[in-house]
Design an enzyme around this catalytic site. Structure first.
Site, PDB file in Angstrom:
ATOM      1  N   ARG A  26      64.023  54.093  36.480  1.00 19.64           N
ATOM      2  CA  ARG A  26      62.907  55.020  36.139  1.00 19.64           C
ATOM      3  C   ARG A  26      62.181  54.940  37.552  1.00 19.64           C
ATOM      4  O   ARG A  26      61.052  55.763  37.460  1.00 19.64           O
ATOM      5  CB  ARG A  26      62.098  54.150  34.938  1.00 19.64           C
ATOM      6  CG  ARG A  26      61.758  55.196  33.939  1.00 19.64           C
ATOM      7  CD  ARG A  26      61.172  54.366  32.839  1.00 19.64           C
ATOM      8  NE  ARG A  26      59.974  55.222  32.318  1.00 19.64           N
ATOM      9  CZ  ARG A  26      59.067  54.890  32.140  1.00 19.64           C
ATOM     10  NH1 ARG A  26      58.685  53.419  32.548  1.00 19.64           N
ATOM     11  NH2 ARG A  26      58.062  55.373  31.782  1.00 19.64           N
ATOM     12  N   CYS A  50      25.255  38.788  50.298  1.00 23.56           N
ATOM     13  CA  CYS A  50      26.223  38.085  49.404  1.00 23.56           C
ATOM     14  C   CYS A  50      25.754  36.784  48.789  1.00 23.56           C
ATOM     15  O   CYS A  50      25.194  36.155  49.486  1.00 23.56           O
ATOM     16  CB  CYS A  50      27.350  37.605  50.383  1.00 23.56           C
ATOM     17  SG  CYS A  50      28.462  36.636  49.618  1.00 23.56           S
ATOM     18  N   CYS A  53      27.504  33.476  50.345  1.00 25.76           N
ATOM     19  CA  CYS A  53      27.313  33.125  51.981  1.00 25.76           C
ATOM     20  C   CYS A  53      26.300  31.760  52.059  1.00 25.76           C
ATOM     21  O   CYS A  53      25.393  31.791  51.182  1.00 25.76           O
ATOM     22  CB  CYS A  53      26.685  34.459  52.794  1.00 25.76           C
ATOM     23  SG  CYS A  53      28.162  35.300  53.319  1.00 25.76           S
ATOM     24  N   HIS A 113      32.236  35.147  55.146  1.00 28.75           N
ATOM     25  CA  HIS A 113      32.456  36.270  54.457  1.00 28.75           C
ATOM     26  C   HIS A 113      33.832  37.043  54.579  1.00 28.75           C
ATOM     27  O   HIS A 113      34.224  37.733  53.456  1.00 28.75           O
ATOM     28  CB  HIS A 113      31.058  36.951  54.256  1.00 28.75           C
ATOM     29  CG  HIS A 113      31.066  37.992  53.439  1.00 28.75           C
ATOM     30  ND1 HIS A 113      30.717  37.940  51.884  1.00 28.75           N
ATOM     31  CD2 HIS A 113      31.218  39.269  53.334  1.00 28.75           C
ATOM     32  CE1 HIS A 113      30.615  38.716  51.432  1.00 28.75           C
ATOM     33  NE2 HIS A 113      30.913  39.859  52.188  1.00 28.75           N
ATOM     34  N   ASN A 153      40.337  35.890  41.520  1.00 32.14           N
ATOM     35  CA  ASN A 153      40.683  37.266  41.244  1.00 32.14           C
ATOM     36  C   ASN A 153      40.214  37.655  42.829  1.00 32.14           C
ATOM     37  O   ASN A 153      39.071  37.582  43.234  1.00 32.14           O
ATOM     38  CB  ASN A 153      39.367  37.693  40.642  1.00 32.14           C
ATOM     39  CG  ASN A 153      39.604  37.557  39.022  1.00 32.14           C
ATOM     40  OD1 ASN A 153      40.769  37.594  38.622  1.00 32.14           O
ATOM     41  ND2 ASN A 153      38.672  37.212  38.195  1.00 32.14           N
ATOM     42  N   SER A 161      33.945  40.095  41.742  1.00 30.57           N
ATOM     43  CA  SER A 161      32.520  40.723  42.063  1.00 30.57           C
ATOM     44  C   SER A 161      32.137  40.674  43.451  1.00 30.57           C
ATOM     45  O   SER A 161      31.229  41.265  43.717  1.00 30.57           O
ATOM     46  CB  SER A 161      31.742  39.936  41.148  1.00 30.57           C
ATOM     47  OG  SER A 161      31.681  38.636  41.407  1.00 30.57           O
ATOM     48  N   HIS A 164      33.564  37.792  49.143  1.00 30.44           N
ATOM     49  CA  HIS A 164      33.699  36.465  49.781  1.00 30.44           C
ATOM     50  C   HIS A 164      34.802  35.539  49.316  1.00 30.44           C
ATOM     51  O   HIS A 164      34.815  35.421  47.966  1.00 30.44           O
ATOM     52  CB  HIS A 164      32.314  35.817  49.449  1.00 30.44           C
ATOM     53  CG  HIS A 164      32.087  34.528  50.420  1.00 30.44           C
ATOM     54  ND1 HIS A 164      31.046  34.670  51.505  1.00 30.44           N
ATOM     55  CD2 HIS A 164      32.623  33.485  50.340  1.00 30.44           C
ATOM     56  CE1 HIS A 164      30.898  33.727  52.141  1.00 30.44           C
ATOM     57  NE2 HIS A 164      31.914  32.647  51.423  1.00 30.44           N
ATOM     58  N   HIS A 166      36.567  33.063  47.429  1.00 30.72           N
ATOM     59  CA  HIS A 166      36.240  32.054  46.350  1.00 30.72           C
ATOM     60  C   HIS A 166      37.060  32.112  45.299  1.00 30.72           C
ATOM     61  O   HIS A 166      38.022  33.114  45.040  1.00 30.72           O
ATOM     62  CB  HIS A 166      34.853  32.571  45.941  1.00 30.72           C
ATOM     63  CG  HIS A 166      34.690  33.757  45.065  1.00 30.72           C
ATOM     64  ND1 HIS A 166      34.663  35.031  45.522  1.00 30.72           N
ATOM     65  CD2 HIS A 166      34.419  33.827  43.687  1.00 30.72           C
ATOM     66  CE1 HIS A 166      34.682  35.650  44.581  1.00 30.72           C
ATOM     67  NE2 HIS A 166      34.567  35.066  43.468  1.00 30.72           N
ATOM     68  N   GLN A 168      37.362  30.629  40.668  1.00 31.70           N
ATOM     69  CA  GLN A 168      36.641  30.025  39.654  1.00 31.70           C
ATOM     70  C   GLN A 168      37.203  29.020  38.970  1.00 31.70           C
ATOM     71  O   GLN A 168      38.531  29.045  39.116  1.00 31.70           O
ATOM     72  CB  GLN A 168      36.211  31.252  38.465  1.00 31.70           C
ATOM     73  CG  GLN A 168      35.585  32.333  39.019  1.00 31.70           C
ATOM     74  CD  GLN A 168      35.062  32.944  37.841  1.00 31.70           C
ATOM     75  OE1 GLN A 168      34.486  32.608  36.794  1.00 31.70           O
ATOM     76  NE2 GLN A 168      34.932  34.385  38.073  1.00 31.70           N
ATOM     77  N   HIS A 296      52.955  24.695  38.615  1.00 32.65           N
ATOM     78  CA  HIS A 296      53.300  25.828  39.338  1.00 32.65           C
ATOM     79  C   HIS A 296      52.164  26.851  39.475  1.00 32.65           C
ATOM     80  O   HIS A 296      51.211  26.616  38.758  1.00 32.65           O
ATOM     81  CB  HIS A 296      54.485  26.406  38.223  1.00 32.65           C
ATOM     82  CG  HIS A 296      54.087  26.877  37.054  1.00 32.65           C
ATOM     83  ND1 HIS A 296      53.984  25.882  36.032  1.00 32.65           N
ATOM     84  CD2 HIS A 296      53.646  27.980  36.844  1.00 32.65           C
ATOM     85  CE1 HIS A 296      53.776  26.722  34.885  1.00 32.65           C
ATOM     86  NE2 HIS A 296      53.343  27.816  35.284  1.00 32.65           N
ATOM     87  N   LYS A 311      50.119  50.766  36.173  1.00 30.51           N
ATOM     88  CA  LYS A 311      49.360  50.993  34.835  1.00 30.51           C
ATOM     89  C   LYS A 311      48.807  49.593  34.132  1.00 30.51           C
ATOM     90  O   LYS A 311      49.723  48.623  33.975  1.00 30.51           O
ATOM     91  CB  LYS A 311      50.011  51.613  33.732  1.00 30.51           C
ATOM     92  CG  LYS A 311      50.194  53.086  33.972  1.00 30.51           C
ATOM     93  CD  LYS A 311      51.131  53.750  33.032  1.00 30.51           C
ATOM     94  CE  LYS A 311      52.491  53.204  33.062  1.00 30.51           C
ATOM     95  NZ  LYS A 311      53.167  53.384  31.983  1.00 30.51           N
TER      96      LYS A 311
HETATM   97  P1  H2U Z   1      34.232  36.585  40.513  1.00 30.57           P
HETATM   98  O1  H2U Z   1      34.110  37.392  41.542  1.00 30.57           O
HETATM   99  O2  H2U Z   1      35.695  35.952  40.193  1.00 30.57           O
HETATM  100  O3  H2U Z   1      33.592  37.142  39.478  1.00 30.57           O
HETATM  101  O4  H2U Z   1      33.556  35.246  40.651  1.00 30.57           O
HETATM  102  C1  H2U Z   1      32.133  35.133  40.986  1.00 30.57           C
HETATM  103  C2  H2U Z   1      31.453  34.179  40.080  1.00 30.57           C
HETATM  104  O5  H2U Z   1      30.196  33.863  40.585  1.00 30.57           O
HETATM  105  C3  H2U Z   1      31.075  34.761  38.568  1.00 30.57           C
HETATM  106  O6  H2U Z   1      31.780  34.105  37.638  1.00 30.57           O
HETATM  107  C4  H2U Z   1      29.203  33.615  39.513  1.00 30.57           C
HETATM  108  C5  H2U Z   1      29.686  34.845  38.717  1.00 30.57           C
HETATM  109  O7  H2U Z   1      29.139  34.412  37.209  1.00 30.57           O
HETATM  110  N1  H2U Z   1      27.755  33.975  40.175  1.00 30.57           N
HETATM  111  C6  H2U Z   1      27.002  32.943  40.176  1.00 30.57           C
HETATM  112  O8  H2U Z   1      27.410  31.647  39.677  1.00 30.57           O
HETATM  113  N2  H2U Z   1      25.580  33.139  40.730  1.00 30.57           N
HETATM  114  C7  H2U Z   1      25.132  34.114  41.409  1.00 30.57           C
HETATM  115  O9  H2U Z   1      24.241  34.408  41.727  1.00 30.57           O
HETATM  116  C8  H2U Z   1      26.109  35.281  41.014  1.00 30.57           C
HETATM  117  C9  H2U Z   1      27.530  35.259  40.674  1.00 30.57           C
HETATM  118 ZN    ZN Z   2      29.755  36.287  51.638  1.00 34.51          ZN
END
Ligand code: H2U
Ligand code: ZN
Length: 346
Positions: A26, A50, A53, A113, A153, A161, A164, A166, A168, A296, A311
């Site tokens: 496909r 940011c 930062c 950053h 992510n 979000s 920078h 990072h 979680q 892993h 998709k």
């Molecule tokens: P993501 O980019 O994977 O969403 O991770 C950023 C995390 O940073 C997100 O879980 C946290 C958000 O809740 N955050 C803080 O703890 N403090 C902040 O001032 C903004 C974002």
């Molecule tokens: Zn930053």
């Protein structure tokens, strides 16, 4: 004659017990679906807006210190809280719930950053590896924490979000769905066959070679036979152990190195800052015997072609089974032929 490169088939994911439909014929169909603009690399090392930062304000009255390495803090918008009262209910097996306590942390990989794992020096990724091991142990040793999920992510496409660098950490009272499936399969494999599923699988793949992307002395990056995402890979350690915390000094360096090499190949694939969700699956911290579990790392990247997204699960995939067009073997071949020198450094 049946040909895995020609004929539709389904492949078993022995780690989860689920099937994936593969449609290799496909790949030539025209694509008129979603096209996203490729993520451009971030250029500035410091962004005054940011919230990750150094020296900047976060939610509430929190201010980041002027950190110069790895920086960890409790997520200001934690999805799971440690102080939830006990609660559970079961109405005829139909309306079932229980309290879920947890701790959520954020780990900044670097004060810079503009960086990504692919753009960081291996010796600067090593402290990230150490921090992951430390957090796994510290959070896992809390009496109500059964599982520690570390995940990154990368890219707006995957819901990050902020560019920078990072990740979680969500440490939870219960073991989440995906690790639960993988642990059940690993336990059953060791009980019925007397070995470790991932030790055996890695040995088999290293004998065959076709799905291997790259390796070092301690780790292998490969596209699993049962991959769902176009360039999905797993990093598997050669030595059987349950978590990052058990790694030797040399193994930690090797893990930092393979992370760097794998993400560099990803960026070089489409000359973008390649988006993905990644994270290690480590043994539960529930106090049970989890010696069968082989830790892993999974990478799930959504890009199929440059600026073309796989998709997200829709249609047959959401109602039936996940499906892929490009085979694991051809994805591995594409990744294998790429340079490990980042395209921005060439
Ligand atoms: P993501 O980019 O994977 O969403 O991770 C950023 C995390 O940073 C997100 O879980 C946290 C958000 O809740 N955050 C803080 O703890 N403090 C902040 O001032 C903004 C974002
Ligand atoms: Zn930053």
């Amino acid at each position: 004659m049946f040909d895995l490169n020609e004929h539709s088939h389904r492949r078993l994911n022995p780690l989860t017990g689920e099937w994936i439909v593969v449609s290799p014929h496909r790949t030539k169909r025209p694509w008129q679906g979603q096209v996203d603009s490729p993520s451009r690399p971030v250029l500035k090392s410091y962004d005054p807006d940011c919230y990750l930062c150094p020296g900047n304000k976060r939610a509430g009255d929190n201010v980041n210190p002027n950190y110069d390495g790895v920086f960890v803090f409790d997520n200001d918008f934690a999805a799971l809280m440690p102080d939830v009262p006990e609660g559970h209910g079961d109405t005829g097996g139909l309306l079932v719930f229980e309290q879920e306590r947890g701790i959520c942390r954020v780990v900044c990989f670097s004060p810079d950053h503009s960086l990504t794992l692919s753009r960081m020096k291996v010796e600067d990724i090593r402290p990230v590896v150490d921090e992951w091991a430390k957090e796994y142990l510290a959070l896992g040793s809390r009496d109500f924490i059964s599982h520690v999920q570390i995940f990154e992510n990368r890219g707006a496409m995957m819901g990050a979000s902020n560019p920078h660098p990072h990740c979680q950490i969500w440490a939870s009272e219960s073991i989440p769905n995906e690790p639960t499936k993988e642990l059940r399969c690993q336990r059953e494999y060791s009980e019925t066959r007397g070995g470790c599923l991932l030790c055996d699988y890695l040995r088999l793949e290293r004998d065959r070679g076709g799905r291997i992307v790259c390796e070092n002395e301690h780790f292998t990056t490969l596209v699993p036979f049962w991959a769902v995402y176009p360039f999905e890979v797993m990093i598997i350690g050669r030595r059987h152990c349950g978590s990052l915390a058990e790694l030797t000094d040399q193994e930690r360096n090797a893990y930092a190195e393979i992370l760097h090499r794998t993400t560099t190949r990803f960026d070089n694939l489409f000359l973008t800052s390649f988006p993905y969700s990644m994270g290690p699956h480590q043994a539960p911290t529930d106090g049970e015997d989890n010696s069968f579990a082989h830790w892993h790392t999974h990478f799930y990247p959504p890009l199929l072609r440059s600026a073309t997204v796989r998709k997200f699960l829709v249609g047959f995939e959401i109602l039936g089974s996940p499906q892929r067009d490009i085979t694991a073997e051809s994805a591995a071949a594409r990744l294998r032929e790429l340079s490990e020198v980042h395209y921005l450094d060439r």
